[in-house]
Design an enzyme around this catalytic site. Structure first.
Site, PDB file in Angstrom:
ATOM      1  CD  GLN A  12      -2.987  -0.357   2.459  1.00 58.59           C
ATOM      2  OE1 GLN A  12      -3.762   0.588   2.351  1.00 58.59           O
ATOM      3  NE2 GLN A  12      -2.868  -1.043   3.569  1.00 58.59           N
ATOM      4  CG  ASP A  37      14.323 -12.684   0.010  1.00 60.31           C
ATOM      5  OD1 ASP A  37      13.748 -12.076   0.940  1.00 60.31           O
ATOM      6  OD2 ASP A  37      14.549 -13.910   0.040  1.00 60.31           O
ATOM      7  CB  ALA A  61       5.755  -4.914   6.841  1.00 65.32           C
ATOM      8  CB  THR A  63       0.763  -6.101   6.786  1.00 66.22           C
ATOM      9  OG1 THR A  63       0.365  -6.584   5.498  1.00 66.22           O
ATOM     10  CG2 THR A  63       1.943  -5.149   6.641  1.00 66.22           C
ATOM     11  CB  THR A 102       2.779  -1.058  13.392  1.00 65.80           C
ATOM     12  OG1 THR A 102       1.396  -1.221  13.713  1.00 65.80           O
ATOM     13  CG2 THR A 102       3.554  -2.093  14.191  1.00 65.80           C
ATOM     14  CE1 TYR A 126       2.528  -6.143  11.222  1.00 67.64           C
ATOM     15  CE2 TYR A 126       1.252  -4.891  12.826  1.00 67.64           C
ATOM     16  CZ  TYR A 126       1.976  -4.950  11.651  1.00 67.64           C
ATOM     17  OH  TYR A 126       2.153  -3.820  10.904  1.00 67.64           O
ATOM     18  CE  LYS A 130       6.291  -3.190  11.349  1.00 63.23           C
ATOM     19  NZ  LYS A 130       6.902  -2.995  10.009  1.00 63.23           N
TER      20      LYS A 130
END
Length: 293
Positions: A12, A37, A61, A63, A102, A126, A130
């Site tokens: 996004q 990669d 990421a 996500t 995040t 998650y 992060k």
């Protein structure tokens, strides 16, 4: 001219950043997973050596928040270890590194907006991965900018806004969680912030460290959905009911922070960029999506 290397070109934020750079005539080398990669140190090194950038942005990421609970190693590889590998190579090349993180690094129990110095306390895989990625970046490279954001939406990829538009077409009643609050953040604003920070890094005026950057204004998922439906009605004429439910009414594999508010003043002071009010950007994104359908 500034040259920026971007990892995560198909996400996004990556796609929005590519579009904004093209709009402004900026030199952006954008790589997706096939192009590099980020879990492979040799691939990272080749990409940086080939591009010879003034700054590197990592918008890649893992996500899938709920899926991460059953794929912790995959999430750890992409979110926890890869950012450190990129930062390490950037340090070796003497190139500033920008990394997106995040609100999920927090547990959501604070009553007011989170500031950069608040301790992290992630609730799930998650968030933990992060947070690990942030720590790896800090350990590998002093010249870093970690940009924490939240509730991301835009015209590209999958996101809450696009899901609500689809459901508003299909159903007469939507049920949306009303006891989680945050700052919806448009990918356009994130792209603006990233390119401003990259430009400052090239100019030697960057302020390095961890920053929050989120949409201006706070709402709940229910409030966000209600605004999306209201804006969509201008195009569709449909006004489905948006009913409020609790988090307990909508159980998910991963726990969500009840409070995802991020205080973004530090970034604005450092880089002169402030996100637009979330209602304004929501209207823009809805218009962009529905005018093409």
């Amino acid at each position: 001219m500034m040259r920026v290397l971007l990892f995560g070109a198909n996400g996004q934020v990556g796609r929005e950043t590519v579009a904004l750079a093209a709009e402004r005539g900026l030199d952006l080398v954008a790589l997706d997973r096939a192009g590099a990669d980020i879990c492979d140190p040799a691939a990272i090194a080749r990409a940086i050596e080939s591009a010879r950038p003034d700054a590197v942005i990592n918008a890649a990421a893992y996500t899938a928040v709920d899926k991460a609970e059953s794929e912790p190693e995959a999430a750890a590889r992409v979110n926890g270890r890869a950012p450190g590998l990129i930062a390490e190579r950037c340090a070796h090349a003497g190139v500033p590194f920008l990394h997106i993180s995040t609100d999920y690094v927090f547990d959501g129990t604070k009553t007011g907006p989170y500031v950069e110095s608040d301790p992290v306390a992630p609730l799930g895989v998650y968030g933990r991965t992060k947070a690990a990625g942030e720590a790896a970046v800090r350990a590998a490279h002093a010249d870093h900018i970690i940009l924490r954001t939240a509730w991301v939406y835009g015209v590209h990829g999958g996101n809450f806004l696009k899901t609500m538009l689809r459901l508003a077409r299909e159903r007469d009643r939507l049920t949306v969680v009303a006891d989680q609050r945050g700052c919806p953040t448009a990918t356009r604003d994130i792209a603006e912030a990233l390119l401003a920070a990259a430009a400052a890094a090239k100019a030697g005026t960057a302020r390095f460290g961890t920053f929050h950057f989120a949409g201006t204004g706070t709402t709940t998922w229910h409030g966000f959905a209600s605004e999306i439906v209201r804006q969509a009605a201008r195009h569709t004429g449909r006004t489905p009911e948006v009913a409020a439910i609790t988090t307990a009414d909508y159980p998910t594999p991963a726990r969500r922070p009840a409070n995802s508010e991020l205080e973004s003043r530090l970034f604005e002071q450092a880089y002169g960029v402030r996100a637009m009010p979330w209602q304004t950007r929501t209207a823009e994104v809805v218009d962009a999506l529905l005018k093409t359908t």
